[in-house]
Design a protein around this motif. Structure first.
Motif, PDB file in Angstrom:
ATOM      1  N   ILE A 112      21.509  25.107  40.834  1.00 53.77           N
ATOM      2  CA  ILE A 112      21.240  25.466  42.253  1.00 53.77           C
ATOM      3  C   ILE A 112      20.824  24.465  43.177  1.00 53.77           C
ATOM      4  N   ASN A 149      19.009  28.121  50.154  1.00 54.47           N
ATOM      5  CA  ASN A 149      19.658  28.737  48.940  1.00 54.47           C
ATOM      6  C   ASN A 149      18.492  29.377  48.090  1.00 54.47           C
ATOM      7  N   ARG A 188      19.350  32.742  46.225  1.00 58.63           N
ATOM      8  CA  ARG A 188      20.143  32.863  44.844  1.00 58.63           C
ATOM      9  C   ARG A 188      19.199  32.576  43.535  1.00 58.63           C
TER      10      ARG A 188
END
Length: 258
Positions: free
Chosen positions: A19, A222, A225
């Protein structure tokens, strides 16, 4: 060796997901604006050298100009006066750029109050549910602020009282600086709250973390996530000799089989 071979296989088959926690770096990337009496960082600029033309027929490349602390970036200890005799960004041991990540999520609180400050009680509550903060870990402070990253004015969230963005209380900064974590990662323009110039001491995260030979990661994206525990974060700043920090690519490895 078997562990690394297994990891390589998991990266190929997707059972370990990579990620990207890095915000895009471009001329509109939000930057920290200081009061006018202080020096200012430069916004990100690209200067084209050639683009498949008479300046260079087969290649495209650019010069760029920006500050060390622009976009998603790494704060080295020497960035602050409390760490002035500690490592510059080129001297940070590479083994200290990689570590497990733990996530403390205060998105709901920040949605109600953009000046929300993570407290010692918040940290202790998290530890009651998940165990002590592990040594050598990145503490990722999730606030949801990265959703504002496309709008510099909303990201700064400033009025005549200054910027209103989340951060830590001075007591929380002091508490975490005494632990064995690597440092803190945030979604805001810097590790400190927007109102931190008025705290005692001012800018407590910078003062206490960097003075304790810890690091800062800022403008992460992000973060939603990431699991609460179990991810590995890799921060990769440029090794700028005598540099106080660097824009960096921050990646997380997340096991999707669990």
């Amino acid at each position: 060796m078997a562990g690394l071979s297994t990891l390589a296989t998991q990266l190929l088959d997707g059972s370990v997901e990579v990620i990207d926690l890095t915000a895009p770096l471009h001329p509109g990337t939000p930057i920290l604006a200081l009061p006018p009496e202080f020096g200012q960082t430069a916004t990100f600029e690209l200067e084209e050298i050639s683009r498949y033309d008479d300046r260079g027929p087969a290649w495209y490349w650019n010069n760029f100009r920006t500050g060390e602390h622009t976009g998603t970036h790494f704060d080295a200890p020497n960035h602050w006066v409390t760490g002035k005799d500690l490592d510059d960004v080129s001297q940070v041991p590479p083994g200290r750029l990689v570590g497990p990540a733990v996530v403390i999520d205060k998105t709901a609180e920040v949605a109600e109050n953009p000046d929300y400050l993570l407290s010692v009680a918040d940290i202790q509550k998290w530890e009651a549910g998940h165990g002590p903060l592990p040594g050598g870990a990145w503490l990722i402070y999730r606030t949801g602020w990265s959703a504002r990253g496309g709008d510099p004015a909303a990201f700064a969230n400033a009025d005549d009282q200054g910027s209103h963005t989340p951060g830590l209380t001075p007591d929380a900064a002091r508490h975490l600086a005494a632990t064995e974590i690597l440092g803190i990662g945030v979604e805001t323009v810097g590790t400190d709250a927007g109102q931190a110039p008025g705290f005692d001491p001012p800018f407590p995260c910078h003062s206490m973390f960097l003075g304790a030979n810890k690091y800062g990661l800022t403008q992460l994206s992000n973060v939603d996530r990431l699991p609460v525990t179990g991810a590995i974060v890799i921060a990769a700043p440029l090794p700028i000799v005598s540099g106080s920090g660097s824009p960096c690519r921050v990646l997380a490895l997340v096991d999707r089989t669990t």
